[in-house]
Design an enzyme around this catalytic site. Structure first.
Site, short mmCIF file in Angstrom:
data_model
loop_
_atom_site.label_atom_id
_atom_site.label_comp_id
_atom_site.label_asym_id
_atom_site.label_seq_id
_atom_site.Cartn_x
_atom_site.Cartn_y
_atom_site.Cartn_z
CE1 TYR A 146 -4.05 1.86 0.49
CE2 TYR A 146 -3.49 2.39 2.47
CZ TYR A 146 -4.17 2.35 1.62
OH TYR A 146 -5.15 3.45 1.86
NE ARG A 199 -5.61 11.83 -6.15
CZ ARG A 199 -6.24 11.49 -5.21
NH1 ARG A 199 -7.36 11.90 -4.77
NH2 ARG A 199 -5.83 10.35 -4.42
CE LYS A 217 -6.75 3.10 -1.48
NZ LYS A 217 -6.96 4.04 -0.63
CD GLU A 289 -9.12 4.80 -3.38
OE1 GLU A 289 -9.88 4.04 -2.93
OE2 GLU A 289 -8.27 5.68 -3.14
CG ASP A 290 -6.30 7.35 -6.20
OD1 ASP A 290 -6.71 7.55 -5.09
OD2 ASP A 290 -4.96 6.72 -5.94
CG ASP A 312 -10.46 5.17 0.10
OD1 ASP A 312 -10.94 5.08 1.14
OD2 ASP A 312 -9.30 5.13 -0.24
CG ASP A 313 -9.43 9.00 -3.20
OD1 ASP A 313 -8.23 8.87 -2.62
OD2 ASP A 313 -9.82 8.42 -4.42
CG ASN A 454 -1.19 9.06 1.16
OD1 ASN A 454 -0.48 9.04 2.24
ND2 ASN A 454 -2.47 8.81 1.27
#
Ligand SMILES: O=C([O-])CC(=O)C(=O)O
Ligand SMILES: [Mg+2]
Length: 598
Positions: A146, A199, A217, A289-290, A312-313, A454
């Site tokens: 991760y 992203r 994930k 995600e992202d 999630d973000d 991150n």
């Protein structure tokens, strides 16, 4: 799975039909709710087609390596393919953990990416051993599978790609997405993590190489949240990339074109979302995600009312940070309403966290959320978000445009707003400068500093900087892990406001209750579930999060809290409601112990 279900794996001359009796070593773990294996089923034969012989040893889902007994070796045509010793899984893990073999090798690798590749190889070879190792060594191996290492893996994913770890759905698959979903060998999917790679963490547009993120994930969904690996499906949607370096790289694995936008993008996503629902039903959880801001908010709003979706973000990060703030209040005193928050970064994470804090404050004080938002200020690339900028702001920033004269820099915003809590969510590293942190320390006895971007390279400031620049007074947490820091003879343990605390337990709670929609109250329930796991000893050590070593227990508590909320809101499809949801959550969790094949 009942005794009539036939699980057919596609293709392969060496695939034989076998009648197998499966027992589930170490507990019920193979399904949830109505699909759940019961004690009775442990002795009930089920028919299944699995690889046998040589290909059984090459099938990561069923391979047990040296743990196959001689009876199994005879029954499944593998006698002679293995050396004559039979080793239990416990012994295999001890063998590995006793630094003789794999973990020893992993520790010896100098480069994090080598550790990552070694772990992915293990997952490809023997899935249960991979999960056993990951669960038993979670604090050590989490940063490898991760953040931060997964970020580097994505940057180099083209050269890491060996075997399919998930599905690639590109513009070339337009009109055929349902067929593509059917090419995935597993049928009963409960959680999908999907990215379009625009992203990836704070690393920007990595296009098709973003696949490392859904894979990572979902490994955590299984290891930390106990969702069966066969129910997890990583997906990367490839609509092109605007990353010049990738566009000019002859070895780039994705579509070499600029990103599709507008209708072309929306149509592909629409086809994808419909195909998922058609193929897997409405109880499948889709985690976005992202995605870049401009798509993330739209997709969540658009599909939040028709599908079981979670970003999630936006939402996961928010629930984790809120739990950390509740933990920090145990050290700082006061209530959320006594604090003033300043964010650097007004994208998915920043506005997501801000909104959840405002909702929780509103719940606590009964003040309308429009009021509680006024304690929260955000700075974006153009400075403090204030009412005079309202017309030019993107919709998700507008609720944060409070009355204030314009301020252009973070330092000036800190001086003007005098926040008690400073939160970095901009994806840009080293932006909490010495001056900014010192300003926080000037008017706060214990400044709370959350550097959430991150991977580690994008952290707004390091743990060491935060402690040094505040003479050891800061309470600090980051998104990617930092080692403990010794300052003036005292060891400070930085917190890790890591999404991995929340999404696996949240997902488990949604799955075991058969939720059909995600509601903000479920995020608050998840956050409270996590905050409730911070013990008195944790507080005495200055920790705002519980240690990761207990993560499976934490996930079960989060799942129980979330499921309770799903039932309360009437959004559960698995009825009747189990009486003890914590016990139920624990009993549903996948454990990677080997099964006996008869
Ligand atoms: O991976 C995490 O913990 C946080 C996250 O989703 C991101 O930075 O995009
Ligand atoms: Mg993310």
């Amino acid at each position: 799975m009942d005794s009539t279900t036939k699980k057919v794996r596609p293709g392969g001359a060496s695939v034989l039909d076998l009648d197998l009796k499966a027992t589930v070593g170490g507990g019920v773990e193979d399904a949830y709710g109505e699909d759940r294996a019961t004690e009775d089923q442990l002795v009930t034969p089920w028919t299944v087609s699995v690889a046998s012989g040589y290909s059984l040893l090459r099938d990561p889902h069923h391979n047990k390596g040296l743990a196959f007994t001689f009876k199994e070796r005879d029954a499944h045509y593998i006698r002679g393919l293995l050396p004559p010793v039979v080793m239990s899984q416990e012994l295999q893990v001890r063998h590995i953990s006793s630094e003789k073999k794999l973990l020893h090798n992993i520790r010896q690798y100098q480069l994090p990416l080598q550790k990552y590749t070694a772990l992915m190889d293990l997952a490809e070879r023997n899935e249960r051993l991979f999960y056993k190792l990951l669960i038993n060594n979670v604090e050590e191996l989490l940063p490898v599978v991760y953040t931060p290492t997964v970020g580097e893996a994505c940057q180099k994913y083209g050269s890491i790609f060996q075997r399919p770890q998930g599905l690639y759905i590109s513009l070339k698959e337009k009109g055929k997405i349902l067929e593509v979903l059917k090419n995935w060998p597993e049928r009963s999917i409960q959680v999908i993590v999907v990215t379009d790679g625009e992203r990836i963490l704070g690393l920007g547009d990595l296009g098709c190489q973003g696949m490392g993120i859904p894979v990572g994930k979902l490994a955590l969904y299984t290891a930390l949240g106990g969702v069966r690996p066969s129910s997890c499906l990583p997906i990367t949607i490839d609509v092109g990339t605007n990353n010049e370096k990738l566009l000019n790289d002859e070895f780039y694995i994705g579509l070499k074109q600029r990103r599709a936008t507008g209708k072309e993008y929306a149509d592909l996503l629409e086809e994808f979302m419909s195909a998922v629902k058609q193929n897997y039903g409405e109880k499948v959880l889709i985690q976005f995600e992202d995605f870049a801001n401009h798509n993330a908010f739209d997709l969540l709003a658009k599909y939040g009312t028709t599908h079981l979706v979670f970003n999630d973000d936006i939402q996961g990060t928010a629930a984790v940070v809120l739990a950390g703030l509740v933990g920090a209040l145990k050290l700082l005193g006061g209530t959320l309403g006594d604090h003033k928050f300043l964010f650097l970064g007004a994208g998915e994470a920043g506005t997501g966290i801000a909104e959840l804090i405002a909702l929780e404050m509103s719940k606590q004080t009964k003040a309308p959320v429009e009021e509680t938002r006024k304690n929260i200020w955000l700075v974006d690339s153009k400075g403090l978000i204030v009412s005079s900028r309202k017309d030019s702001l993107q919709p998700f920033k507008k609720p944060w445009a409070h009355e204030h004269p314009p301020v252009t820099t973070l330092l000036d915003a800190v001086k003007a707003i005098k926040p008690t809590v400073l939160i970095g969510t901009s994806g840009v590293g080293s932006t909490f400068t010495k001056e900014v942190v010192e300003a926080m320390a000037e008017f706060n006895e214990k400044p709370l500093i959350l550097a959430l971007s991150n991977p580690t390279s994008q952290s707004e400031c390091t743990a060491e900087e935060a402690y040094k620049w505040t003479q050891g007074r800061a309470i600090y947490a980051s998104g990617s892990p930092f080692a403990p820091v010794e300052y003036n003879g005292k060891v400070h343990v930085p917190g890790q406001a890591n999404n991995a605390y929340i999404f696996p337990g949240l997902g488990l709670g949604l799955v075991i209750s058969g939720a059909i929609r995600v509601h903000d109250d479920m995020l608050l329930a998840a956050s409270e579930g996590l905050a409730g796991q911070v013990t008195k000893e944790n507080c005495e050590q200055g920790l705002i999060y519980p240690p990761f070593t207990n993560i499976r227990k934490i996930s079960a508590h989060i799942a129980a809290n979330v499921a309770a909320k799903v039932y309360e809101l009437g959004l559960a499809s698995r009825l009747p409601r189990p009486e003890n949801l914590l016990k139920h959550a624990e009993s549903c969790m996948y454990t990677p112990n080997y099964r006996t094949y008869r």
